[in-house]
Design an enzyme around this catalytic site. Structure first.
Site, PDB file in Angstrom:
ATOM      1  N   HIS B 188       0.818  -1.217   0.000  1.00 28.32           N
ATOM      2  CA  HIS B 188       0.000   0.000   0.000  1.00 28.32           C
ATOM      3  C   HIS B 188       0.846   1.259   0.000  1.00 28.32           C
ATOM      4  O   HIS B 188       0.617   2.193  -0.763  1.00 28.32           O
ATOM      5  CB  HIS B 188      -0.864   0.065   1.264  1.00 28.32           C
ATOM      6  N   GLU B 430      10.737 -10.958 -37.313  1.00 27.37           N
ATOM      7  CA  GLU B 430      12.095 -11.119 -36.776  1.00 27.37           C
ATOM      8  C   GLU B 430      12.880 -12.192 -37.520  1.00 27.37           C
ATOM      9  O   GLU B 430      14.068 -12.346 -37.319  1.00 27.37           O
ATOM     10  CB  GLU B 430      12.041 -11.415 -35.274  1.00 27.37           C
ATOM     11  N   ASP B 454      16.156 -10.039 -32.549  1.00 26.31           N
ATOM     12  CA  ASP B 454      16.358 -11.323 -33.207  1.00 26.31           C
ATOM     13  C   ASP B 454      16.612 -11.180 -34.701  1.00 26.31           C
ATOM     14  O   ASP B 454      17.365 -11.957 -35.277  1.00 26.31           O
ATOM     15  CB  ASP B 454      15.147 -12.241 -32.960  1.00 26.31           C
ATOM     16  N   CYS B 501       9.592  -3.052 -32.058  1.00 28.98           N
ATOM     17  CA  CYS B 501       9.674  -3.171 -30.602  1.00 28.98           C
ATOM     18  C   CYS B 501      11.049  -3.605 -30.120  1.00 28.98           C
ATOM     19  O   CYS B 501      11.259  -3.808 -28.936  1.00 28.98           O
ATOM     20  CB  CYS B 501       8.601  -4.120 -30.090  1.00 28.98           C
TER      21      CYS B 501
END
Lengths: 89, 571
Positions: B188, B430, B454, B501
């Site tokens: 919290h 990729e 990649d 990305c």
């Protein structure tokens, strides 16, 4: 008077709607009970209701006994619907 | 001396320590004559507690918002809970002991009951009960509760733990941060600290042994470092860091709610890459225009077993509903290669990067795959869901994956479970085969996202984890740029958007090239978004187009780099 509903919210009956239900129950002089899986809890107690740990998919019955039963139940169902805890009928 | 904790809320603070000692209440058990009197005493104490909580509730509503204030509504209900009172009265009547002992016992029972619950959410409620219990007991015992509102000079609060009620009362004008021995990023207090934008470091075991009220403290809520009695040099270094950062933040902040537009009016989207719902606060603070990649592996990795459909649904829903009007791209399971799961033994492969991983694994283990697809479809009703398949190499694989997605949709339909009918489906680009055949793929998906990490690996046949060949990670190489151009052109010819990305998307040097090539969306680590938005505002699309064209004709990585650096300097 009773109303039976099915909890469709994947989180089950969690603290926010419970808190609101308990508020409604405490504003009324009527007896307010929640029935689940053979157990029952007074809806005036947040601890009692929360300790039932009601999961998603459960069927619960709201029972209100008193003069304002109809409006209390209507308010409770409205809260549950608004928070998408149950499906709109 | 340096102490390392968990950075729970970013920011640097340098101030005197104010140590809040843990409140230890001794609850005596005594025999009493008058049970009724004890019952009255309890009710008075409850009334006192409720009044205190009402004050805190209103204070929180003013300082923060209704949502945070509602925690205290629940506390108020717990304090005056009729079942708690009924059980306490019963003990008082039968055992004739003092109210403190009776109440303590009942409260403990409820606390234990909640601590034993499986559901993490309900388990956490135990600490709410503990907070209320302490408040009522303190009222009964006449022990004044820590009142942080009395702090009247610049401090950093140090405590064992900070209950929500104490955190809510910390006077912002004097409290510049807090440090706790226990706790994690999702407690919290940590959550409130982030909303209050108050630096916080939690989970420093032993900190209370090393700090006394009056010590000078330096804390860094990003790194989780706390320094007790720092030297002047250390202070100077952090002050500079703080000033530099503040200056940059002020400029970048002006870009938060702006769309990303170049100097000549061309619009692109800057989105964020995330690994879990915990990443969302920063995403929102940085004004991301969407989530370009939600890596779902963490759901599988931070677990002892496969995440259930429900667990997955909850995680995806949490992210989707925080950005309901923006696109959220969620990538299906991408394990294997360097990402292994201890509970899912996969046959050892000679070359895991080129092996049975990601989509290939999922098309083989359809049980696993369909659980994820179902969770995604169900969560999709909460926002703009875009499902993305990784490691696609052929059209057949894509079609198989889409067929499984449709199967899941049909099953959900038959079960009467709500799901998103209009879900968008796309792929990571990729693998070079897809980059080369992008024109065909573009006809069967709603979007592309280029995974440069990649793609570069496969294009140059060099592992990115291998130090010996890391020089072959050449993100500005014209071969890569040509592949990227092919993908972008194919996407646009077929009227779908194309984003990126991989790490290159957040690279300031690559930005003008990618912009010039026509990339629609750049997805990066949220922390980079605002400065990138500022960078884009200084670039001209037309000039970048010409510059990118020139880059495509170069022969080496270095030639391209030089060209871009020259271009950026000349502006």
């Amino acid at each position: 008077m009773t109303r039976t509903v099915t909890i469709t919210d994947p989180s089950g009956l969690h603290a926010r709607p419970v808190s609101l239900l308990v508020q409604i129950a405490n504003r009324s002089a009527s007896e307010c009970l929640l029935h689940f899986d053979g157990k029952q809890a007074t809806m005036k107690s947040i601890l009692f209701v929360m300790s039932l740990g009601i999961p998603s998919g459960s069927t619960i019955t709201l029972e209100v006994n008193g003069d304002d039963a109809a409006s209390v139940l209507a308010d409770m169902v409205a809260v549950l619907r608004e928070h998408r805890v149950i499906e709109s009928l | 001396m340096n102490h390392q904790g968990i950075g729970a809320s970013p920011g640097i603070a340098i101030a005197t320590a104010h140590v809040i000692q843990p409140l230890v209440l001794t609850v005596p058990t005594t025999s009493v004559e008058d049970a009724h009197r004890e019952s009255s005493r309890l009710r008075k104490a409850v009334e006192t507690a409720v009044q205190q909580l009402k004050t805190i509730r209103n204070l929180t509503a003013k300082r923060l918002d209704e949502d945070h204030a509602m925690i205290f509504d629940a506390h108020i209900q717990m304090a005056s809970d009729p079942e708690m009172l009924r059980q306490t009265d019963a003990i008082l009547a039968t055992e004739r002991i003092n109210a403190e002992a009776a109440y303590d016992r009942v409260a403990q029972q409820f606390q234990t009951m909640f601590e034993a619950m499986d559901d993490a959410y309900f388990k956490e409620r135990a600490s709410d009960i503990a907070d209320v219990r302490q408040r009522v007991l303190a009222a009964l015992l006449g022990v004044p509760l820590v009142d942080p509102a009395t702090i009247d000079h610049d401090v950093i609060v140090v405590a064992d733990d900070l209950t929500p009620s104490v955190t809510a009362q910390l006077p912002r004008t004097f409290v510049h941060g807090f440090v706790t021995r226990t706790g994690g990023r999702t407690s919290h207090s940590a959550i409130m600290a982030r909303s209050l934008q108050l630096p916080a470091v939690v989970g420093i075991t032993g900190i209370l042994d090393h700090v006394s009220t009056g010590d000078l403290l330096l804390m860094d809520g990003d790194t989780g470092i706390v320094v007790v009695n720092p030297t002047d040099d250390t202070i100077a270094t952090y002050r500079k860091k703080q000033a530099d950062y503040d200056a940059k933040r002020r400029i970048w902040d002006t870009f938060r709610d702006q769309p990303t537009i170049t100097a000549d009016g061309h619009h692109v989207e800057l989105a964020a890459n995330i690994g879990s719902p915990d990443d969302m606060p920063l995403v929102l603070r940085q004004g991301a225009e969407g989530i370009g990649l939600y890596r779902t592996e963490f759901l599988y990795m931070n677990n002892d077993n496969l995440p259930t459909e429900h667990e997955q649904y909850q995680a995806y829903k949490t992210v989707l509903e925080q950005l309901p009007a923006r696109k959220v791209v969620i990538r299906t399971l991408d394990i294997g290669g360097d990402k292994q799961l201890p509970y899912l033994p996969l046959e050892a492969e000679l070359n895991p990067f080129l092996g049975h991983r990601a989509l290939r694994l999922c098309l083989d283990r359809t049980d696993l795959f369909k659980t994820q697809l179902r969770a995604l479809l169900r969560a999709g009703v909460h926002g703009q869901l875009h499902v993305m398949f990784p490691m696609v190499a052929t059209l057949e694989e894509l079609r198989q994956a889409k067929a499984l997605l449709q199967e899941c949709a049909d099953e959900l339909e038959a079960e009467g479970v709500p799901y998103e009918r209009e879900v968008k489906v796309g792929i990571m680009v990729e693998i070079p085969s897809v980059a080369m055949l992008a024109d065909h793929f573009a006809k069967e998906v709603d979007f592309f996202s280029i995974g440069t990490n990649d793609l570069i690996q496969y294009t140059f046949a060099a592992g990115r984890m291998n130090e010996k060949v890391s020089y072959l990670y050449q993100p500005y190489h014209p071969a890569l740029l040509r592949l990227i151009k092919n993908v972008i052109d194919a996407a646009h010819a077929n009227h779908i958007w194309v984003g990126m990305c991989g790490e290159v998307a957040g690279d300031a040097l690559a930005a003008p090239i990618l912009l010039g090539l026509g990339l629609d969306e750049f997805s990066m680590s949220a922390a980079s978004i605002l400065q990138m938005r500022q960078l884009f505002s200084t670039m001209e699309m037309e000039a970048c187009k010409r510059m990118a064209d020139a880059c495509l004709g170069k022969a080496t990585n270095d030639e391209v780099k030089e060209h871009v650096e020259h271009f950026l300097k000349r502006r």
